[in-house]
Scaffold this active site. Structure first.
Site, PDB file in Angstrom:
ATOM      1  N   GLY A  42       0.857  -1.190   0.000  1.00  0.00           N
ATOM      2  CA  GLY A  42       0.000   0.000   0.000  1.00  0.00           C
ATOM      3  C   GLY A  42       0.889   1.234   0.000  1.00  0.00           C
ATOM      4  N   GLY A  45       4.191   0.536   2.030  1.00  0.00           N
ATOM      5  CA  GLY A  45       5.036  -0.506   1.445  1.00  0.00           C
ATOM      6  C   GLY A  45       5.542  -0.147   0.058  1.00  0.00           C
ATOM      7  N   HIS A 266     -15.329   5.781  12.426  1.00  0.00           N
ATOM      8  CA  HIS A 266     -15.550   6.937  11.554  1.00  0.00           C
ATOM      9  C   HIS A 266     -17.019   7.347  11.591  1.00  0.00           C
ATOM     10  CE1 HIS A 266     -15.507   9.550   8.130  1.00  0.00           C
ATOM     11  NE2 HIS A 266     -14.200   9.396   7.995  1.00  0.00           N
ATOM     12  N   SER A 284     -16.687  10.139   2.784  1.00  0.00           N
ATOM     13  CA  SER A 284     -15.526  10.916   3.233  1.00  0.00           C
ATOM     14  C   SER A 284     -15.842  12.024   4.231  1.00  0.00           C
ATOM     15  CB  SER A 284     -14.857  11.555   2.018  1.00  0.00           C
ATOM     16  OG  SER A 284     -13.939  12.536   2.447  1.00  0.00           O
ATOM     17  N   ARG A 330     -13.102  12.914  14.553  1.00  0.00           N
ATOM     18  CA  ARG A 330     -13.948  11.745  14.306  1.00  0.00           C
ATOM     19  C   ARG A 330     -14.516  11.103  15.565  1.00  0.00           C
ATOM     20  NH1 ARG A 330     -10.250   9.214   9.398  1.00  0.00           N
ATOM     21  NH2 ARG A 330     -10.928  10.796   7.910  1.00  0.00           N
ATOM     22  N   HIS A 422     -13.095   2.052  11.195  1.00  0.00           N
ATOM     23  CA  HIS A 422     -12.431   2.573  10.017  1.00  0.00           C
ATOM     24  C   HIS A 422     -10.920   2.391  10.018  1.00  0.00           C
ATOM     25  CE1 HIS A 422     -11.672   5.061   6.604  1.00  0.00           C
ATOM     26  NE2 HIS A 422     -11.064   6.003   7.283  1.00  0.00           N
TER      27      HIS A 422
END
Lengths: 658, 254
Positions: A42, A45, A266, A284, A330, A422
């Site tokens: 990701g 990485g 979230h 989002s 959040r 999340h």
């Protein structure tokens, strides 16, 4: 075992600069002889693999997906923070640092967070150079928006697909190194254990998911960049394949686990619609720039949202937190939504949802467009229409996604949203150099515990993943590898590889030979329910104790009644999943233990016993201002180590967004 | 929105491995809610198969929010099924009604060999990127991000092309199994940005050459790729690729 955070001495602003100036270096000819194994591709990485290969190291990268471009970083929507101060609104490295430490409820390391804020600007530069198409203004310069827990506009974005664009940037850099022969990429491979020799990480055992074969891979150092473990809750916004296995295996080999119970819930996700639900979808946080959150003022109100007049609506975030309003962090927004729903004000058929309403934004943007275009005699409908077009440009893909999932048109009726799991702030404990308590074993990105304390601010995950991979590890790994230049490649016929491989093999055999009656999925669902009910948004001692007992019983049942179809030596997704769920069960127990141990409320960790009369979290700095680092001793047996957190540059205060 | 339940007949491609011949197998699922996603319907089938000691259907999927590009089912003759601009994972059962028969197959293309059931090998896409789908900038070399302003419409068009998720639906939808839409999306993104300029010619020549080497078919302007693309990548990108390719071929100094 070493337990030293290795934070450099000196002034906060100069620590990283000093470190970089004095850290040991590896000369280019020696880099060619050093091999690095990277697990996960990701943001953390892929950026690490590309950057280390560019430096000249020999890299082997592994992912379980069919391509590194699929890693779940790709799903991040809203944006990435950076202290560029392009908006001239008072931003600075110090402010980003301060917001992050405060947002994390004073449970993160000052030095790490300052470094993160410091390199944030370089990340944007690097990504733009790679061709990442960030949103721009008409003048051709980069655009910014605001995120929760901040009062400046420092978030860079690419519509609602920022993670995708950043990952594709890192992926292209990685593939370039593959083409140059500096990275060998192993897709559809899953790491199943770390190999240690004389206390140092020297490689991994990986399983080829297509053939089922086990493989041995040597590395002078091993980097785990395998993401978060939110799927321990079964339902989360994570991808279906996200798992804890890589870091859990490392934990059982001696890497301490930091703050396992710190989970981010979230606030704005599409609510659960039925028993069959397989995952939850995020809307989002950037939507809170323009959307207003409300519930009816009347309990159990069954009217349609558009029929409820303005003065009968409770914009509860604006009411409770006037300074930050809808843009509170959040954890605060999630708890407030839960509070309203638990009190009977929830909406939708399940009554476990609140409205996220864009009506005001349509009108506001519509009027701006009217002004820009110099239009006269415009009807209100036309204004709203113009405003909808603006909102569509900003968040179009999110609105479309909402419509497909719910069958409702969010341009006409407000979205229904509810909090969902999340992100996990917890992860492997690492020192300032991102090394775990196992020498030569590093952990980057969401998989480590650092930087976000007890709550992560929006648009900071992408920042941290890329900071770790592009700008931290390329420096810190040299400090270790400089002393490894005399270590020749260890052949994988070494007994440590053989022993670890046979342990992995016997665990797989054991799983296949249970031959019980229940599917992996059914165990995962049950684990998720225990975790969500008792170790979720609100926790208490009684519930956590029950959860531990229930998880231990579930573990026993799993290992005696699991059914896996198919065989070992073939493509067998059920077997892959069984291994991951087995690890989730063990992790679940540790998370509950950690939550039970922490007798305070901070960030995403809300213990019902510790709250103010207004329902705000009550931290206990005197007794809990530390990182919980758990050492694995034996099955269901851990020892707690504490890393005290020292704040020299920030005055600790009650965290208020009022 | 009115919810309803349905019973369905499924005809699914089963293929043990790469060398197996494979074929369609019939299944039935009952009480499927119109609110479920298509993959949740497959989850229910698989749970049932495990219960009956049969092997579940292998299929690729991961994010289940339409962005990772992993899911890849050919549903009733269409890549990603009947909804426009939608990945398989975002397709919901509202698209079907009680009693329907649904035929589910893998992507079919020479360059995408089947691994098992509905799973294909798309590593050819990665190799095309390796051939030039990047800007050669090492970490640390970048100048300040606002040094080069980029016209908003160019930046927007680059973004629209970059929205490609690499799922391969374009190849699956194309009667020639051409990968032109995929390749052109990356070429367009980088050709539209000033940062992509220095490698503009070699990029298009090398990526197209790799595409041919992988044995994707050629483009005959049918447009099925654009029609089935879940991210609405425009055919204009193919036109741009052709221009870039012609320009590079005619002016290349190598």
């Amino acid at each position: 075992m070493a337990f030293n955070s290795k934070i450099p001495a000196g002034e906060l602003e100069k620590k990283w600069e000093d470190y970089k100036s004095h850290v040991k270096l590896v000369n280019p000819t020696n880099k060619r002889k050093l091999e690095i194994v990277i697990v996960g591709t990701g943001l953390a990485g892929a950026s690490a693999a590309a950057s280390l290969a560019e430096l000249g190291y020999k890299v082997k990268a592994f992912c379980f997906q069919d391509s590194p471009r699929r890693a779940h970083s790709i799903a991040a929507q809203g944006g990435i923070n950076a202290a560029k101060n392009y908006q001239n609104d008072g931003d600075s490295v110090y402010r980003l640092f301060y917001d992050t430490v405060k947002g994390g409820d004073y449970r993160s390391r000052e030095a790490n967070v300052y470094r993160l804020a410091d390199v944030s600007a370089n990340i944007i530069d690097q990504c733009v150079a790679q061709g990442v198409p960030f949103a721009r203004e008409y003048g051709g310069l980069l655009s910014n928006r605001s995120f929760g827990g901040t009062q400046v506009q420092r978030t860079f974005y690419a519509a609602g697909q920022t993670g995708q664009q950043l990952l594709l940037g890192a992926y292209s850099a990685l593939e370039r190194q593959v083409a140059l022969g500096n990275v060998k990429m192993y897709t559809r491979h899953e790491m199943l254990d770390v190999v240690t020799i004389d206390g140092k990480a020297r490689g991994i055992i990986a399983r080829n998911l297509i053939t089922g074969e086990l493989e041995r891979h040597f590395g002078h150092a091993v980097l785990l960049c395998s993401g978060g473990y939110g799927n321990v809750f079964y339902l989360s916004t994570n991808a279906m394949g996200c798992n804890v296995t890589a870091i859990w295996k490392a934990h059982k080999k001696g890497a301490y686990f930091g703050n396992p119970c710190f989970t981010q819930i979230h606030p704005t996700c599409i609510p659960v619609s039925g028993e069959y639900q397989s995952k939850l979808t995020l809307m989002s946080e950037s939507l809170r720039n323009d959307g207003r959150i409300w519930v009816p003022k009347k309990q159990g109100d069954t009217r349609k949202p558009n029929e409820i007049p303005e003065d009968e609506r409770d914009y509860y975030l604006e009411r409770r937190y006037p300074a930050f309003g809808n843009l509170v962090p959040r954890d605060v927004a999630s708890r407030a939504a839960k509070e309203r729903c638990d009190a009977g004000y929830g909406v939708g058929s399940s009554k476990m949802a609140v409205y996220l309403d864009f009506t005001d934004a349509f009108e506001r943007y519509g009027n701006i467009e009217v002004g820009k275009k110099g239009l006269d005699n415009i009807s209100k409908e036309k204004i709203i229409e113009l405003g909808k077009d603006v909102v569509k440009e900003k968040y179009g893909n999110l609105f479309d996604m909402y419509a497909k999932i719910t069958g409702e048109n969010p341009y006409e009726v407000p979205m229904r949203i509810y909090p969902a799991v999340h992100y996990t702030m917890g992860g492997l404990w690492v020192d300032y150099e991102l090394m775990t308590t196992i020498d030569g074993l590093y952990c980057l990105g969401e998989a480590n515990f650092s930087d976000h304390g007890a709550n992560r601010l929006g648009a900071s995950a992408l920042m941290q993943g890329l900071a770790d991979g592009y700008f931290v590890i390329p420096y810190t790994i040299g400090n270790y590898l400089a002393d490894e230049i005399r270590t020749a490649e260890i052949p994988t016929s070494h007994e440590a590889f053989a022993k670890t491989e046979s342990e992995v093999k016997s665990r797989i055999d054991q799983l296949m030979n249970i031959k019980g009656t229940k599917s992996v999925e059914s165990f995962h669902k049950r684990l998720g329910k225990i975790m969500w009910d008792k170790c979720g948004m609100a926790r208490n001692a009684e519930g956590l104790k029950q959860a531990i007992t229930e998880i231990q019983a579930l573990k026993k049942e799993f290992w005696s009644d699991l059914k896996i179809p198919g065989t070992i030596n073939e493509f067998n997704p059920e077997l892959d999943k069984a291994g991951r769920v087995a690890d989730f069960i063990e992790l679940g127990e540790l998370m509950c233990k950690d939550a039970l141990d922490r007798n305070e409320s901070c960030g995403g960790h809300f213990r019902e016993e510790y709250q103010t009369p207004e329902g705000e979290a009550m931290r206990d700095d005197e007794n809990y201002q530390f990182v919980s680092a758990w050492e694995f001793k034996n099955e269901s047996d851990w020892e707690l180590h504490k890393e005290d957190l020292v704040y020299e540059n920030i005055k600790i205060a009650a965290r208020s967004y009022k | 929105m009115e919810h309803y339940n349905m019973n369905l007949k499924l005809r699914i491609w089963r293929q043990k491995n790469k060398s197996d011949k494979g074929g369609l197998v019939d299944y039935k699922v009952e009480n499927i809610s119109s609110e479920m996603s298509f993959l949740e319907m497959i989850d229910i089938l698989n749970e049932k198969l495990v219960e009956e000691n049969k092997e579940p259907v292998a299929f690729d999927h991961d994010c289940r929010e339409g962005i990772c590009g992993t899911c890849s089912m050919f549903i009733n003759g269409r890549a990603h099924g009947p909804w426009h601009a939608t990945t398989t994972c975002q397709l919901h059962m509202r698209a079907f009604k009680d009693g329907d028969t649904i035929i589910i197959e893998p992507w079919r293309a020479k360059a995408f060999p089947v691994i098992k059931d509905l799973i294909v090998d798309r590593s050819s896409f990665d190799r095309i990127i390796q051939a030039g789908g990047y800007i050669s900038v090492n970490t640390g070399n970048a100048v300040d991000a606002n040094t080069i302003p980029i016209e908003k419409n160019k930046a927007d068009n680059a973004f629209a092309a970059a929205a490609c998720i690499g799922c391969g639906a374009c190849v699956a939808a194309c009667p020639n199994s051409s990968a032109m839409l995929y390749v052109s999306a990356k070429i367009s993104q980088l050709a539209l940005l000033p940062q992509g300029n220095p490698e503009r010619k070699t990029r298009v020549l090398n990526m197209v050459s790799q595409m041919d080497k992988e044995e994707f078919g050629s483009c005959t302007n049918i447009g099925a790729c654009e029609a089935e693309c879940p991210k609405e990548i425009s055919l204009e990108n193919i036109a741009r690729l052709n221009r870039e390719f012609a320009f590079a071929s005619l002016t290349s100094e190598e």
